[in-house]
Design an enzyme around this catalytic site. Structure first.
Site, short mmCIF file in Angstrom:
data_model
loop_
_atom_site.label_atom_id
_atom_site.label_comp_id
_atom_site.label_asym_id
_atom_site.label_seq_id
_atom_site.Cartn_x
_atom_site.Cartn_y
_atom_site.Cartn_z
N SER A 3 9.45 -15.68 -28.53
CA SER A 3 8.24 -16.37 -28.04
C SER A 3 7.09 -15.40 -27.80
O SER A 3 7.30 -14.25 -27.44
CB SER A 3 8.58 -17.08 -26.72
N TYR B 261 10.80 -16.51 -18.05
CA TYR B 261 11.19 -17.05 -19.36
C TYR B 261 10.89 -16.01 -20.44
O TYR B 261 11.76 -15.68 -21.25
CB TYR B 261 10.40 -18.35 -19.63
N LYS C 31 13.47 -13.75 -23.05
CA LYS C 31 13.31 -13.68 -24.51
C LYS C 31 13.24 -12.23 -24.96
O LYS C 31 13.87 -11.81 -25.93
CB LYS C 31 12.04 -14.42 -24.95
C1 WQD Z 1 -0.83 -25.05 -23.09
C2 WQD Z 1 -2.21 -25.11 -22.42
C3 WQD Z 1 -2.09 -24.92 -20.03
C4 WQD Z 1 0.12 -28.71 -19.48
C5 WQD Z 1 4.50 -22.62 -23.36
C6 WQD Z 1 5.62 -21.80 -22.77
C7 WQD Z 1 6.80 -21.89 -23.61
C8 WQD Z 1 6.49 -21.48 -25.02
C9 WQD Z 1 5.08 -21.86 -25.48
C10 WQD Z 1 8.18 -21.52 -26.70
C11 WQD Z 1 -2.37 -24.11 -21.29
C12 WQD Z 1 -2.59 -26.31 -20.43
C13 WQD Z 1 -0.54 -27.62 -20.04
C14 WQD Z 1 -0.60 -29.60 -18.65
C15 WQD Z 1 -2.59 -28.30 -18.97
N1 WQD Z 1 7.42 -22.20 -25.82
N2 WQD Z 1 -1.87 -27.43 -19.79
N3 WQD Z 1 -1.93 -29.36 -18.42
O1 WQD Z 1 2.04 -22.43 -21.31
O2 WQD Z 1 0.83 -21.98 -23.52
O3 WQD Z 1 3.31 -21.89 -23.37
O4 WQD Z 1 4.73 -22.97 -24.71
O5 WQD Z 1 8.23 -20.36 -26.86
O6 WQD Z 1 7.20 -23.25 -23.52
O7 WQD Z 1 5.28 -20.45 -22.70
O8 WQD Z 1 2.16 -24.08 -23.23
O9 WQD Z 1 1.79 -26.50 -23.38
O10 WQD Z 1 2.43 -25.52 -21.13
O11 WQD Z 1 0.14 -25.10 -22.04
O12 WQD Z 1 -3.80 -28.09 -18.72
O13 WQD Z 1 -0.05 -30.61 -18.11
O14 WQD Z 1 -2.37 -26.40 -21.82
O15 WQD Z 1 -2.82 -24.42 -18.91
O16 WQD Z 1 -3.73 -23.67 -21.29
P1 WQD Z 1 2.01 -22.54 -22.79
P2 WQD Z 1 1.70 -25.38 -22.41
#
Ligand code: WQD
Length: 325
Positions: free
Chosen positions: A117, A141, A145
């Site tokens: 990741s 997490y 990884k």
């Molecule tokens: C994306 C953007 C949030 C939810 C995750 C994890 C892990 C990895 C990649 C595999 C960010 C914003 C999110 C919400 C929001 N997976 N957000 N409201 O954190 O970039 O990474 O995915 O390796 O699962 O590291 O993904 O989808 O949580 O967030 O505003 O209810 O959306 O702040 O900017 P993230 P995400």
């Protein structure tokens, strides 16, 4: 090649099984169905229900199937949860992965493709992020990884087991041919949350901050379509078989979309309003995280083909609609 897909009933796992089958590989799936689902299984891939913490059944599975290759997609992936319940991530992601590694060695598996990741990088010190970027994960997490990548390096050295660690950026979308429609239960990632709000299954999307240093103040991520990810796994096995050399690569698109971009694209595709409310930032979130995928292109010949925001949102909306019928 005969390939065991550990976690092959999950969201990314099922798309990877589909792609490997389409490439002519023989597939054996091992999954405990804790988040994966039987509806994601394919009849021409064998299925064994089992847990990566049950070393007896894991070894029995590998002894029976005797695969040459193995994909490990069975880690837990909620970054936020890993900070409040690290024990759960130590046990499943670290102990579970070591169980897989040891069972793979005991059963003469030659190649491992590991779902790593972008979380291994932590907050980006430069952008787009390439594989030379320092790895200093900021959530547990991401640390699990990175630890598993380090175990793979040692097992390469000591046991000659070759691996490809694929550092996914933000996995998204659903099969462009509509063959997979199983929805994640209780999603935390942005796109499924937006879909549930569009469908009225969720009151609103909580937007974690709009005061970041980005074009519209909301977080920017590099969303990579799960079909593109799956193709990367197929190319990784071809590479390992051809070169017998291990590899670590980013899988991303080098383009970013903000939270509001995702909300606007979903409203356009679905014709529905997506209710949302701006709230506090989520701790540990970087403003932007965008991949440099040049190495994957150079070494694997891989590049994203299905990862436009429009395709990602359209295929996801289609999967949500398919579950409405
Ligand atoms: C994306 C953007 C949030 C939810 C995750 C994890 C892990 C990895 C990649 C595999 C960010 C914003 C999110 C919400 C929001 N997976 N957000 N409201 O954190 O970039 O990474 O995915 O390796 O699962 O590291 O993904 O989808 O949580 O967030 O505003 O209810 O959306 O702040 O900017 P993230 P995400």
């Amino acid at each position: 090649m005969k390939i065991a897909v550990i976690g092959g009933a999950g969201y990314i796992g099922s798309h990877t099984v589909r792609e490997l089958l389409d490439r002519g590989h023989e597939i054996a799936v091992y999954d405990n169905l804790s988040s994966g689902m039987e509806q994601n299984l394919f009849e021409n891939a064998s299925f064994t229900k089992g847990d990566i913490l049950d070393t007896y059944s894991l070894n029995q599975f590998l002894e029976k199937e005797a695969p040459e290759g193995l994909v490990h997609l069975a880690a837990f992936k909620a970054a936020g949860e890993s900070m409040t319940n690290p024990e759960k991530y130590s046990v499943n992601n670290i102990t579970g992965s070591l169980n897989i590694l040891n069972a793979a060695c005991a059963n003469k598996v030659k190649y491992i493709v590991f779902s790593s990741s972008a979380a291994v990088y932590g907050s980006p010190q430069y952008m787009p992020v390439d594989e030379k970027h320092p790895t200093s994960p900021e959530n547990y997490y991401g640390y699990t990884k990175l630890s598993i990548e380090n175990f793979l390096q040692w097992y390469d050295k000591l046991r000659g087991i070759r691996f490809a660690a694929l550092r996914y950026f933000n996995a998204a979308g659903y099969d462009v041919k509509g063959r997979i429609t199983g929805l994640e239960k209780n999603p935390a990632n942005l796109i499924p949350v937006v879909m549930e709000a569009a469908e009225g299954k969720r009151k609103e999307v909580l937007v974690f901050g709009n005061d970041y240093d980005t074009k519209d103040g909301t977080g920017i991520r590099d969303y990579i379509h799960v079909n593109d990810l799956a193709i990367g796994h197929g190319m990784a096995f071809d590479y390992l078989q051809k070169t017998n050399k291990s590899l670590i690569v980013n899988l991303g698109t080098q383009s970013g979309a903000s939270v509001l971009d995702i909300i606007n694209a979903t409203e356009k595709v679905s014709g529905k309003k997506v209710p949302y409310r701006i709230v506090e930032r989520r701790p540990g979130d970087p403003a932007s995280l965008i991949a440099n995928p040049a190495k994957a292109k150079e070494v694997l010949g891989w590049e994203a083909k299905y990862s436009s925001i429009e395709t990602i949102i359209k295929t996801t909306w289609n999967a949500y609609q398919a579950n409405e019928k």
